[in-house]
Design a protein around this motif. Structure first.
Motif, short mmCIF file in Angstrom:
data_model
loop_
_atom_site.label_atom_id
_atom_site.label_comp_id
_atom_site.label_asym_id
_atom_site.label_seq_id
_atom_site.Cartn_x
_atom_site.Cartn_y
_atom_site.Cartn_z
N VAL A 50 0.97 -1.16 0.12
CA VAL A 50 -0.08 0.01 -0.09
C VAL A 50 0.97 1.39 0.07
O VAL A 50 1.72 1.50 1.00
CB VAL A 50 -0.87 -0.08 1.12
CG1 VAL A 50 -1.87 1.40 1.25
CG2 VAL A 50 -1.78 -1.25 1.28
N SER A 51 0.85 1.90 -0.94
CA SER A 51 1.87 3.09 -1.26
C SER A 51 0.87 4.47 -1.34
O SER A 51 -0.18 4.69 -1.40
CB SER A 51 2.68 2.91 -2.35
OG SER A 51 1.64 3.05 -3.56
N LYS A 94 -1.75 5.81 4.92
CA LYS A 94 -1.58 4.30 4.42
C LYS A 94 -1.66 3.34 5.81
O LYS A 94 -2.51 2.35 5.41
CB LYS A 94 -0.17 4.41 3.92
CG LYS A 94 0.32 5.12 2.69
CD LYS A 94 1.64 4.68 2.22
CE LYS A 94 2.71 5.41 3.13
NZ LYS A 94 2.40 7.01 3.18
N ASP A 95 -1.01 3.77 6.79
CA ASP A 95 -1.21 2.96 8.08
C ASP A 95 -2.76 2.92 8.75
O ASP A 95 -3.03 1.90 9.26
CB ASP A 95 -0.23 3.37 9.13
CG ASP A 95 1.16 3.38 8.65
OD1 ASP A 95 1.58 2.60 7.70
OD2 ASP A 95 2.17 4.38 9.05
N VAL A 150 -4.49 0.50 6.34
CA VAL A 150 -4.06 -0.71 6.60
C VAL A 150 -4.71 -1.47 8.16
O VAL A 150 -5.07 -2.41 8.20
CB VAL A 150 -2.63 -1.16 6.70
CG1 VAL A 150 -2.37 -2.39 7.21
CG2 VAL A 150 -2.20 -0.93 5.20
N GLU A 172 5.18 -1.84 8.52
CA GLU A 172 4.86 -0.40 8.49
C GLU A 172 5.90 0.51 8.04
O GLU A 172 6.89 0.46 8.58
CB GLU A 172 4.39 -0.02 10.05
CG GLU A 172 3.87 1.63 9.83
CD GLU A 172 3.83 2.10 11.37
OE1 GLU A 172 3.81 3.42 11.63
OE2 GLU A 172 3.51 1.27 12.30
N ASP A 173 5.61 1.31 6.93
CA ASP A 173 6.48 2.43 6.49
C ASP A 173 8.05 1.68 6.08
O ASP A 173 8.96 2.34 6.42
CB ASP A 173 6.76 3.32 7.65
CG ASP A 173 7.47 4.69 7.12
OD1 ASP A 173 7.18 4.99 5.92
OD2 ASP A 173 7.93 5.57 8.00
N THR A 227 3.09 -1.01 4.00
CA THR A 227 3.10 0.22 3.73
C THR A 227 4.34 1.13 3.36
O THR A 227 5.29 0.70 4.20
CB THR A 227 2.32 1.08 4.76
OG1 THR A 227 3.06 1.28 5.99
CG2 THR A 227 1.05 0.19 5.52
N SER A 228 4.27 1.95 2.27
CA SER A 228 5.78 2.40 2.08
C SER A 228 5.45 3.56 1.09
O SER A 228 4.55 3.76 0.26
CB SER A 228 6.48 1.50 1.17
OG SER A 228 7.71 2.05 0.53
N LYS A 229 6.28 4.66 1.44
CA LYS A 229 6.04 5.78 0.58
C LYS A 229 7.05 5.61 -0.80
O LYS A 229 6.79 6.53 -1.77
CB LYS A 229 6.83 6.97 1.32
CG LYS A 229 5.95 7.58 2.67
CD LYS A 229 6.94 8.97 3.43
CE LYS A 229 7.84 8.15 3.86
NZ LYS A 229 8.42 9.40 4.76
N GLU A 266 -2.42 2.16 -4.79
CA GLU A 266 -1.85 3.32 -4.37
C GLU A 266 -2.82 4.43 -3.74
O GLU A 266 -3.94 4.55 -4.49
CB GLU A 266 -1.22 4.03 -5.47
CG GLU A 266 -0.58 5.35 -5.39
CD GLU A 266 0.18 5.90 -6.51
OE1 GLU A 266 0.73 7.14 -6.44
OE2 GLU A 266 0.23 5.11 -7.60
#
Length: 232
Positions: free
Chosen positions: A24-25, A32-33, A36, A109-110, A133-135, A148
């Motif tokens: 999930v970006s 995002k978090d 989720v 996460e992240d 989750t990631s930027k 996204e």
């Protein structure tokens, strides 16, 4: 929502031997978090008897390895027994356990590209279910699914935050109805976006030692002034 159900369906939890990686970006502050966290509140996760479920904070390699270790120390203590002073051995035992079991689900996460090495080292790609989750997503994080997120509309923010019971994490600071009033009183989308950016994720462990996060909203100046007007 349909998007949450779509994520749950993609994880194929009814097929534990099928490894799944979903990312999930979105830009920082998009939620995002939060999204989720709403996904894992789906009723299906309460039916996963015998599964290891955990939330791993990957903001740095240190936090990634620490929360992974704490998860096992709290839920599967035998895996890391006697390794409290040897983190490398403990993580090696964890990797071996994950490689030999199918019924586990982790939220990462992240996860950033800089921490992908730790992710690949400790999380086997041919087992389990992983929701990331990631930027800045990369192919190494997973290719089974990519979602996204676009910036939430104001009403969506209020709905999500309300359903998650965010205010319960703020019981000593703000009752839930007051939090919702403050959010609903912010009509300007840019101002609400600032409120979303003010959200802080604090890594904690629940009573079972399960690694997770408790989201809470940091009141903005706009929200504070709105609350003050209401009190008057």
């Amino acid at each position: 929502s349909k998007q949450i159900q779509h994520v749950v369906d993609q994880l194929k939890l009814d097929a534990p031997t099928t490894p799944i990686r979903i990312v999930v970006s979105g830009v920082a502050g998009v939620g995002k978090d939060t999204f989720v966290a709403e996904c894992v509140r789906h009723k299906v996760f309460s039916t996963l008897d015998g599964w290891l479920q955990g939330w791993i904070v990957a903001t740095s390699r240190g936090s990634f390895e620490q929360t992974l270790f704490e998860l096992f120390r709290g839920r599967w203590a035998g895996v890391v027994a006697g390794c409290e002073n040897d983190r490398a051995k403990a993580l090696g035992n964890i990797r071996e356990w994950l490689e030999t079991h199918d019924r586990w689900f982790l939220v990462i996460e992240d996860l950033l590209p800089a921490e992908v090495e730790a992710f690949e080292k400790w999380i086997p790609k041919n087992k389990g279910k992983v929701l990331i989750t990631s930027k800045s997503p990369t192919p190494e994080m997973g290719t089974n699914g990519r979602i996204e997120l676009e910036p939430f509309q104001p009403d969506m923010c209020v709905t999500l935050w309300g359903r998650m019971g965010v205010a319960r994490s703020l019981a000593k600071i703000m009752p839930e109805d007051e939090l919702k009033k403050r959010l609903e009183s912010v009509a300007d989308e840019n101002t609400l976006k600032q409120a979303c950016d003010g959200t802080v994720q604090a890594g904690v462990l629940d009573d079972s030692g399960h690694a997770t996060t408790v989201p809470y909203a940091a009141p903005t100046k706009t929200n504070e002034s709105a609350g003050s007007k209401q009190k008057r």
